[in-house]
Design a protein around this motif. Structure first.
Motif, PDB file in Angstrom:
ATOM      1  N   PHE A 222       0.838  -1.204   0.000  1.00 46.66           N
ATOM      2  CA  PHE A 222       0.000   0.000   0.000  1.00 46.66           C
ATOM      3  C   PHE A 222       0.876   1.258   0.000  1.00 46.66           C
ATOM      4  CE2 PHE A 222      -3.730   2.217   2.452  1.00 46.66           C
ATOM      5  CZ  PHE A 222      -3.988   3.001   1.337  1.00 46.66           C
ATOM      6  N   LYS A 223       1.910   1.275   0.817  1.00 45.45           N
ATOM      7  CA  LYS A 223       2.828   2.426   0.838  1.00 45.45           C
ATOM      8  C   LYS A 223       3.462   2.637  -0.544  1.00 45.45           C
ATOM      9  CE  LYS A 223       4.143   1.678   5.681  1.00 45.45           C
ATOM     10  NZ  LYS A 223       5.150   0.999   6.525  1.00 45.45           N
ATOM     11  N   LEU A 224       3.865   1.538  -1.167  1.00 49.77           N
ATOM     12  CA  LEU A 224       4.502   1.635  -2.485  1.00 49.77           C
ATOM     13  C   LEU A 224       3.529   2.184  -3.529  1.00 49.77           C
ATOM     14  CD1 LEU A 224       6.366  -1.778  -2.350  1.00 49.77           C
ATOM     15  CD2 LEU A 224       7.511   0.417  -2.721  1.00 49.77           C
ATOM     16  N   ILE A 225       2.300   1.660  -3.539  1.00 46.80           N
ATOM     17  CA  ILE A 225       1.307   2.119  -4.517  1.00 46.80           C
ATOM     18  C   ILE A 225       0.933   3.576  -4.258  1.00 46.80           C
ATOM     19  CG2 ILE A 225      -1.096   1.815  -5.278  1.00 46.80           C
ATOM     20  CD1 ILE A 225      -0.686  -1.209  -4.945  1.00 46.80           C
ATOM     21  N   PHE A 226       0.770   3.923  -2.990  1.00 41.35           N
ATOM     22  CA  PHE A 226       0.456   5.298  -2.582  1.00 41.35           C
ATOM     23  C   PHE A 226       1.538   6.257  -3.090  1.00 41.35           C
ATOM     24  CE2 PHE A 226       0.467   8.641   0.772  1.00 41.35           C
ATOM     25  CZ  PHE A 226      -0.886   8.968   0.818  1.00 41.35           C
ATOM     26  N   ALA A 343      -5.685  -5.434  -7.456  1.00 43.91           N
ATOM     27  CA  ALA A 343      -4.555  -5.654  -6.561  1.00 43.91           C
ATOM     28  C   ALA A 343      -4.961  -5.477  -5.105  1.00 43.91           C
ATOM     29  CB  ALA A 343      -3.424  -4.685  -6.907  1.00 43.91           C
ATOM     30  N   PHE A 344      -5.714  -4.404  -4.824  1.00 41.10           N
ATOM     31  CA  PHE A 344      -6.129  -4.165  -3.443  1.00 41.10           C
ATOM     32  C   PHE A 344      -7.121  -5.216  -2.960  1.00 41.10           C
ATOM     33  CE2 PHE A 344      -4.679   0.416  -3.679  1.00 41.10           C
ATOM     34  CZ  PHE A 344      -3.730   0.255  -2.687  1.00 41.10           C
ATOM     35  N   ASN A 349      -8.114  -9.137   0.943  1.00 39.65           N
ATOM     36  CA  ASN A 349      -8.609 -10.475   1.227  1.00 39.65           C
ATOM     37  C   ASN A 349      -7.569 -11.336   1.932  1.00 39.65           C
ATOM     38  OD1 ASN A 349     -11.330 -10.661   0.462  1.00 39.65           O
ATOM     39  ND2 ASN A 349     -10.748 -10.508  -1.679  1.00 39.65           N
ATOM     40  N   LYS A 350      -6.297 -10.988   1.771  1.00 41.01           N
ATOM     41  CA  LYS A 350      -5.255 -11.698   2.529  1.00 41.01           C
ATOM     42  C   LYS A 350      -5.425 -11.418   4.022  1.00 41.01           C
ATOM     43  CE  LYS A 350      -0.925 -11.666   1.368  1.00 41.01           C
ATOM     44  NZ  LYS A 350      -0.524 -13.059   1.270  1.00 41.01           N
ATOM     45  N   SER A 351      -6.039 -10.280   4.327  1.00 39.16           N
ATOM     46  CA  SER A 351      -6.335  -9.954   5.724  1.00 39.16           C
ATOM     47  C   SER A 351      -7.652 -10.630   6.091  1.00 39.16           C
ATOM     48  CB  SER A 351      -6.413  -8.441   5.895  1.00 39.16           C
ATOM     49  OG  SER A 351      -5.223  -7.849   5.396  1.00 39.16           O
ATOM     50  N   VAL A 432      -7.672   2.497   1.709  1.00 38.95           N
ATOM     51  CA  VAL A 432      -7.547   2.369   0.252  1.00 38.95           C
ATOM     52  C   VAL A 432      -8.537   3.324  -0.425  1.00 38.95           C
ATOM     53  CG1 VAL A 432      -7.929   0.829  -1.714  1.00 38.95           C
ATOM     54  CG2 VAL A 432      -6.758  -0.037   0.308  1.00 38.95           C
ATOM     55  N   ALA A 433      -9.790   3.270   0.049  1.00 36.51           N
ATOM     56  CA  ALA A 433     -10.848   4.100  -0.544  1.00 36.51           C
ATOM     57  C   ALA A 433     -10.533   5.579  -0.403  1.00 36.51           C
ATOM     58  CB  ALA A 433     -12.185   3.774   0.122  1.00 36.51           C
TER      59      ALA A 433
END
Length: 687
Positions: A222-226, A343-344, A349-351, A432-433
């Motif tokens: 998430f940090k990388l995509i952000f 991707a998100f 879903n991994k969580s 994410v949203a």
């Protein structure tokens, strides 16, 4: 066997594909094919471009000949530097590498190894890694004719993505240190060029470094995509110049041809363009991490309330380097968010999201709902189970006319953005949203972290939690103004609601059940448990003002189970059932095969929707869901088997829900609109 179909006949039922290659490359190879009798039947052959002898054309050989021709003609490697079936020694065992390019100065030393044998990337990459380690080759390529990956063997442990392999007169350093702008990112976009999804790339990153990095994978990716989104956002002025150049030189159909789009952009002078910062340019791992952390800090300052102020990358320097290299050539700003969304969805879903039965709604389903409900400027919209906020973001697209690009939204349009809301109970998806909404809404968002169903407890957050108030307070202030009754959080005055609520698991807490009419049986006795989605039906109606309209995704059983008759009666009592659209069984795969339908309702109102006992309802069933049985998206291809792109340069999902701006035949949404206009539904009557 005709020359026209000979290559497709050879490839039939294989895992190889030719979509990576241009029409001209494929046609040139097709013209060289000849047949002769082998073992009693006509068999296709070719004179090998490297071995200078007749070779039978099997699927792998077709791809090898095409790629070798590209290496010679486009990359400028002389034939003498190429070898096929190059022997690689592993102790007593010998294997053959499909193509090897030798070092320019040491003609017996492997420089680039190309692997074609394994049609799946993971298998091919493992084979490639072993060949590179055994030969000492610093560069590896894997392709199956549809997807392609280029790697730098940084050390025996890590394969790092590179944008491309060097040309015959270049070095690896030349490739890494090349000036790279937004124009280059569009031309070299990994998703369009390599036919990978962002989810594929994340899976590869997990396999390479993330699985054993001892970090929270969601947080780090998430940090990388952000950070990557922020870097692209920084080139918004260049984006305007690119759009103008394309508009001046290509018509709409040509913009749907990625090869033509690339050719057009090659002619654009980008010397004054901003250089992209989210890149591994050959500096040390420590230097790269420092640069990316500084970029992340700038992103946090631009888009508040997504990450804590002091947050930083937990990945080691070398792991971060691999991840940056994997993502640097992915263009994230995308017209329909499908790239980021898929991707998100995987990461969330991994969580725990999947355990609660809530999955991100595919974008083509969202677009169908938005088109059918026809949000208008000045109207208020909410998603009460917003996930990654597809419904709110696509409503913003509809209201402002702006897609998810890094272009500025004019101030007069921001007022419409601030009338769009989202609520979700899952903290990760809210973040994410908020990211997607902050960008789509140009820095403002009304996405709130609350439990929609447990509205009696909202005050615990909204009045007593300073951290929550600091992050979400402004958005909640705007929500409060839409309350029907001052001081209570039950009823609101929204014009439109769209939601895909969780439909797994029951609510058993009596305190919550007692807040709902559907929490009681017909005889007035309290229920011991109620399906989560059932409570969402009632809750969503509470959010709508009289005449307000909603779309809600529900399990198919709610429409035909005899035990759910009281739910259908409850809905009919409160509003007009406008439409029921049965979604394809693959729509929410791979996460669930539960059959679902979208229910469209308009709340009764004396003016907008006068109550009547008998009225027509629009029914439709989707026969083309846009996904295969494995849950992978099916994209539209052109006559040559290559993926077709829409006018924004993105893949087109093959479905029947709407016409994708004219790229697909008219679908369910267009049929509903025609019906709604005849029925004179209030939101489809002009004026």
């Amino acid at each position: 066997m005709t020359q026209t179909d000979i290559l497709q006949t050879i490839l039939k039922d294989s895992n190889y594909n030719l979509s990576l290659f241009s029409d001209e490359e494929i046609e040139a190879l097709r013209q060289q094919v000849f047949t002769k009798e082998a073992r009693g039947k006509e068999t296709p052959f070719i004179n090998c471009i490297v071995r200078d002898k007749e070779i039978q054309l099997k699927p792998e050989e077709v791809v090898r000949q095409l790629y070798a021709t590209r290496l010679i003609e486009q990359y400028g490697y002389p034939k003498k530097r190429l070898a096929f079936e190059y022997a690689v020694t592993f102790g007593r065992e010998k294997k053959s590498a499909d193509i090897v390019i030798f070092d320019k100065d040491r003609t017996d030393t492997a420089y680039i190894v190309v692997e074609l044998k394994k049609p799946k990337l993971k298998d091919g990459k493992n084979q490639l890694r072993s060949y590179c380690n055994a030969t000492g080759a610093p560069i590896g390529v894997w392709t199956n004719g549809e997807k392609i990956s280029h790697y730098h063997r940084k050390d025996p442990n890590y394969f790092e993505d590179i944008t491309d392999i060097p040309k015959g007169n270049q070095t690896l350093k030349d490739i890494l240190s090349e000036r790279f702008t937004l124009r280059d990112l569009i031309i070299k976009d990994k998703i369009a060029n390599e036919r990978k999804s962002l989810k594929d790339i994340i899976l590869e990153m997990e396999d390479e470094v993330l699985a054993n990095a001892g970090v929270d994978v969601f947080e780090e990716v998430f940090k990388l995509i952000f950070t990557k989104l922020y870097d692209e956002f920084g080139s918004k002025k260049d984006k305007d110049i690119i759009e103008y150049h394309l508009d001046q030189n290509l018509d709409e159909e040509e913009r749907g041809d990625y090869e033509k789009l690339k050719e057009c952009l090659e002619t654009l002078n980008d010397k004054k363009f901003r250089v992209m910062e989210f890149r591994n340019t050959g500096q040390t791992d420590t230097e790269l991490k420092k640069k990316i952390q500084e970029l992340f800090n700038e992103a946090k300052n631009q888009w508040h309330g997504v990450f804590p102020e002091g947050s930083s990358f937990e990945l080691s320097d070398s792991h971060l380097s691999v991840c940056v290299s994997s993502l640097q050539d992915v263009k994230l700003f995308n017209s329909n968010l499908l790239v980021v969304d898929e991707a998100f969805e995987y990461l969330v879903n991994k969580s725990a999201k999947g355990e609660k039965g809530q999955y991100f709604t595919p974008r083509h389903v969202i677009d169908m709902c938005v088109q059918m409900l026809n949000p208008k400027r000045g109207e208020y919209m909410i998603d009460t189970a917003s996930g990654s906020c597809g419904f709110p973001v696509h409503t913003i697209f509809k209201l402002t006319g702006h897609l998810f690009t890094n272009a500025e939204i004019p101030d007069e349009e921001k007022q419409h953005v601030l009338k769009v809301f989202g609520i979700d109970f899952d903290e990760k998806t809210v973040r994410v949203a908020r990211t997607l909404n902050l960008i789509a809404g140009d820095g403002e968002t009304n996405v709130l972290h609350l439990n929609t169903l447990d509205f009696e407890r909202w005050n615990d957050k909204t009045e007593k939690d300073p951290k929550w108030i600091n992050t979400y307070g402004k958005g909640f202030d705007r929500l409060e103004k839409l309350r029907s009754d001052k001081g209570e959080n039950k009823n609101f005055n929204f014009d439109i609601l769209m939601a895909n609520p969780p439909f797994a698991g029951d609510i058993k807490e009596s305190r919550i059940l007692h807040q709902y009419e559907l929490g009681f049986k017909g005889n007035g006795k309290a229920q011991s448990k109620v399906g989560r989605d059932i409570l969402f039906i009632e809750r969503n109606l509470d959010f709508l003002k009289p005449g307000g309209r909603m779309a809600i995704v529900l399990p198919q059983g709610r429409f035909n189970n005899t035990s759910d008759k009281h739910i259908r009666e409850f809905i009919a009592q409160h509003g007009r059932i406008l439409a029921v659209v049965g979604l394809h069984g693959n729509t929410f795969k791979p996460h669930t095969g539960t059959k679902t339908s979208v229910l469209f309702v308009q709340k009764w109102d004396d003016k907008l929707c006068p109550k009547v006992d008998d009225y027509p309802i629009f029914f439709a069933v989707s026969e083309k869901g846009g996904k295969d049985n494995s849950g992978d998206y099916i994209y539209v291809k052109n006559g040559n088997g290559q993926y077709k792109l829409d006018k924004n340069g993105h893949l087109i999902v093959d479905h029947d829900l709407h016409n994708h701006g004219g790229e697909l035949p008219d679908g369910i949404a267009e049929a509903f609109i025609e019906w709604a206009e005849k029925e004179k539904l209030s939101f489809w009557v002009e004026g």
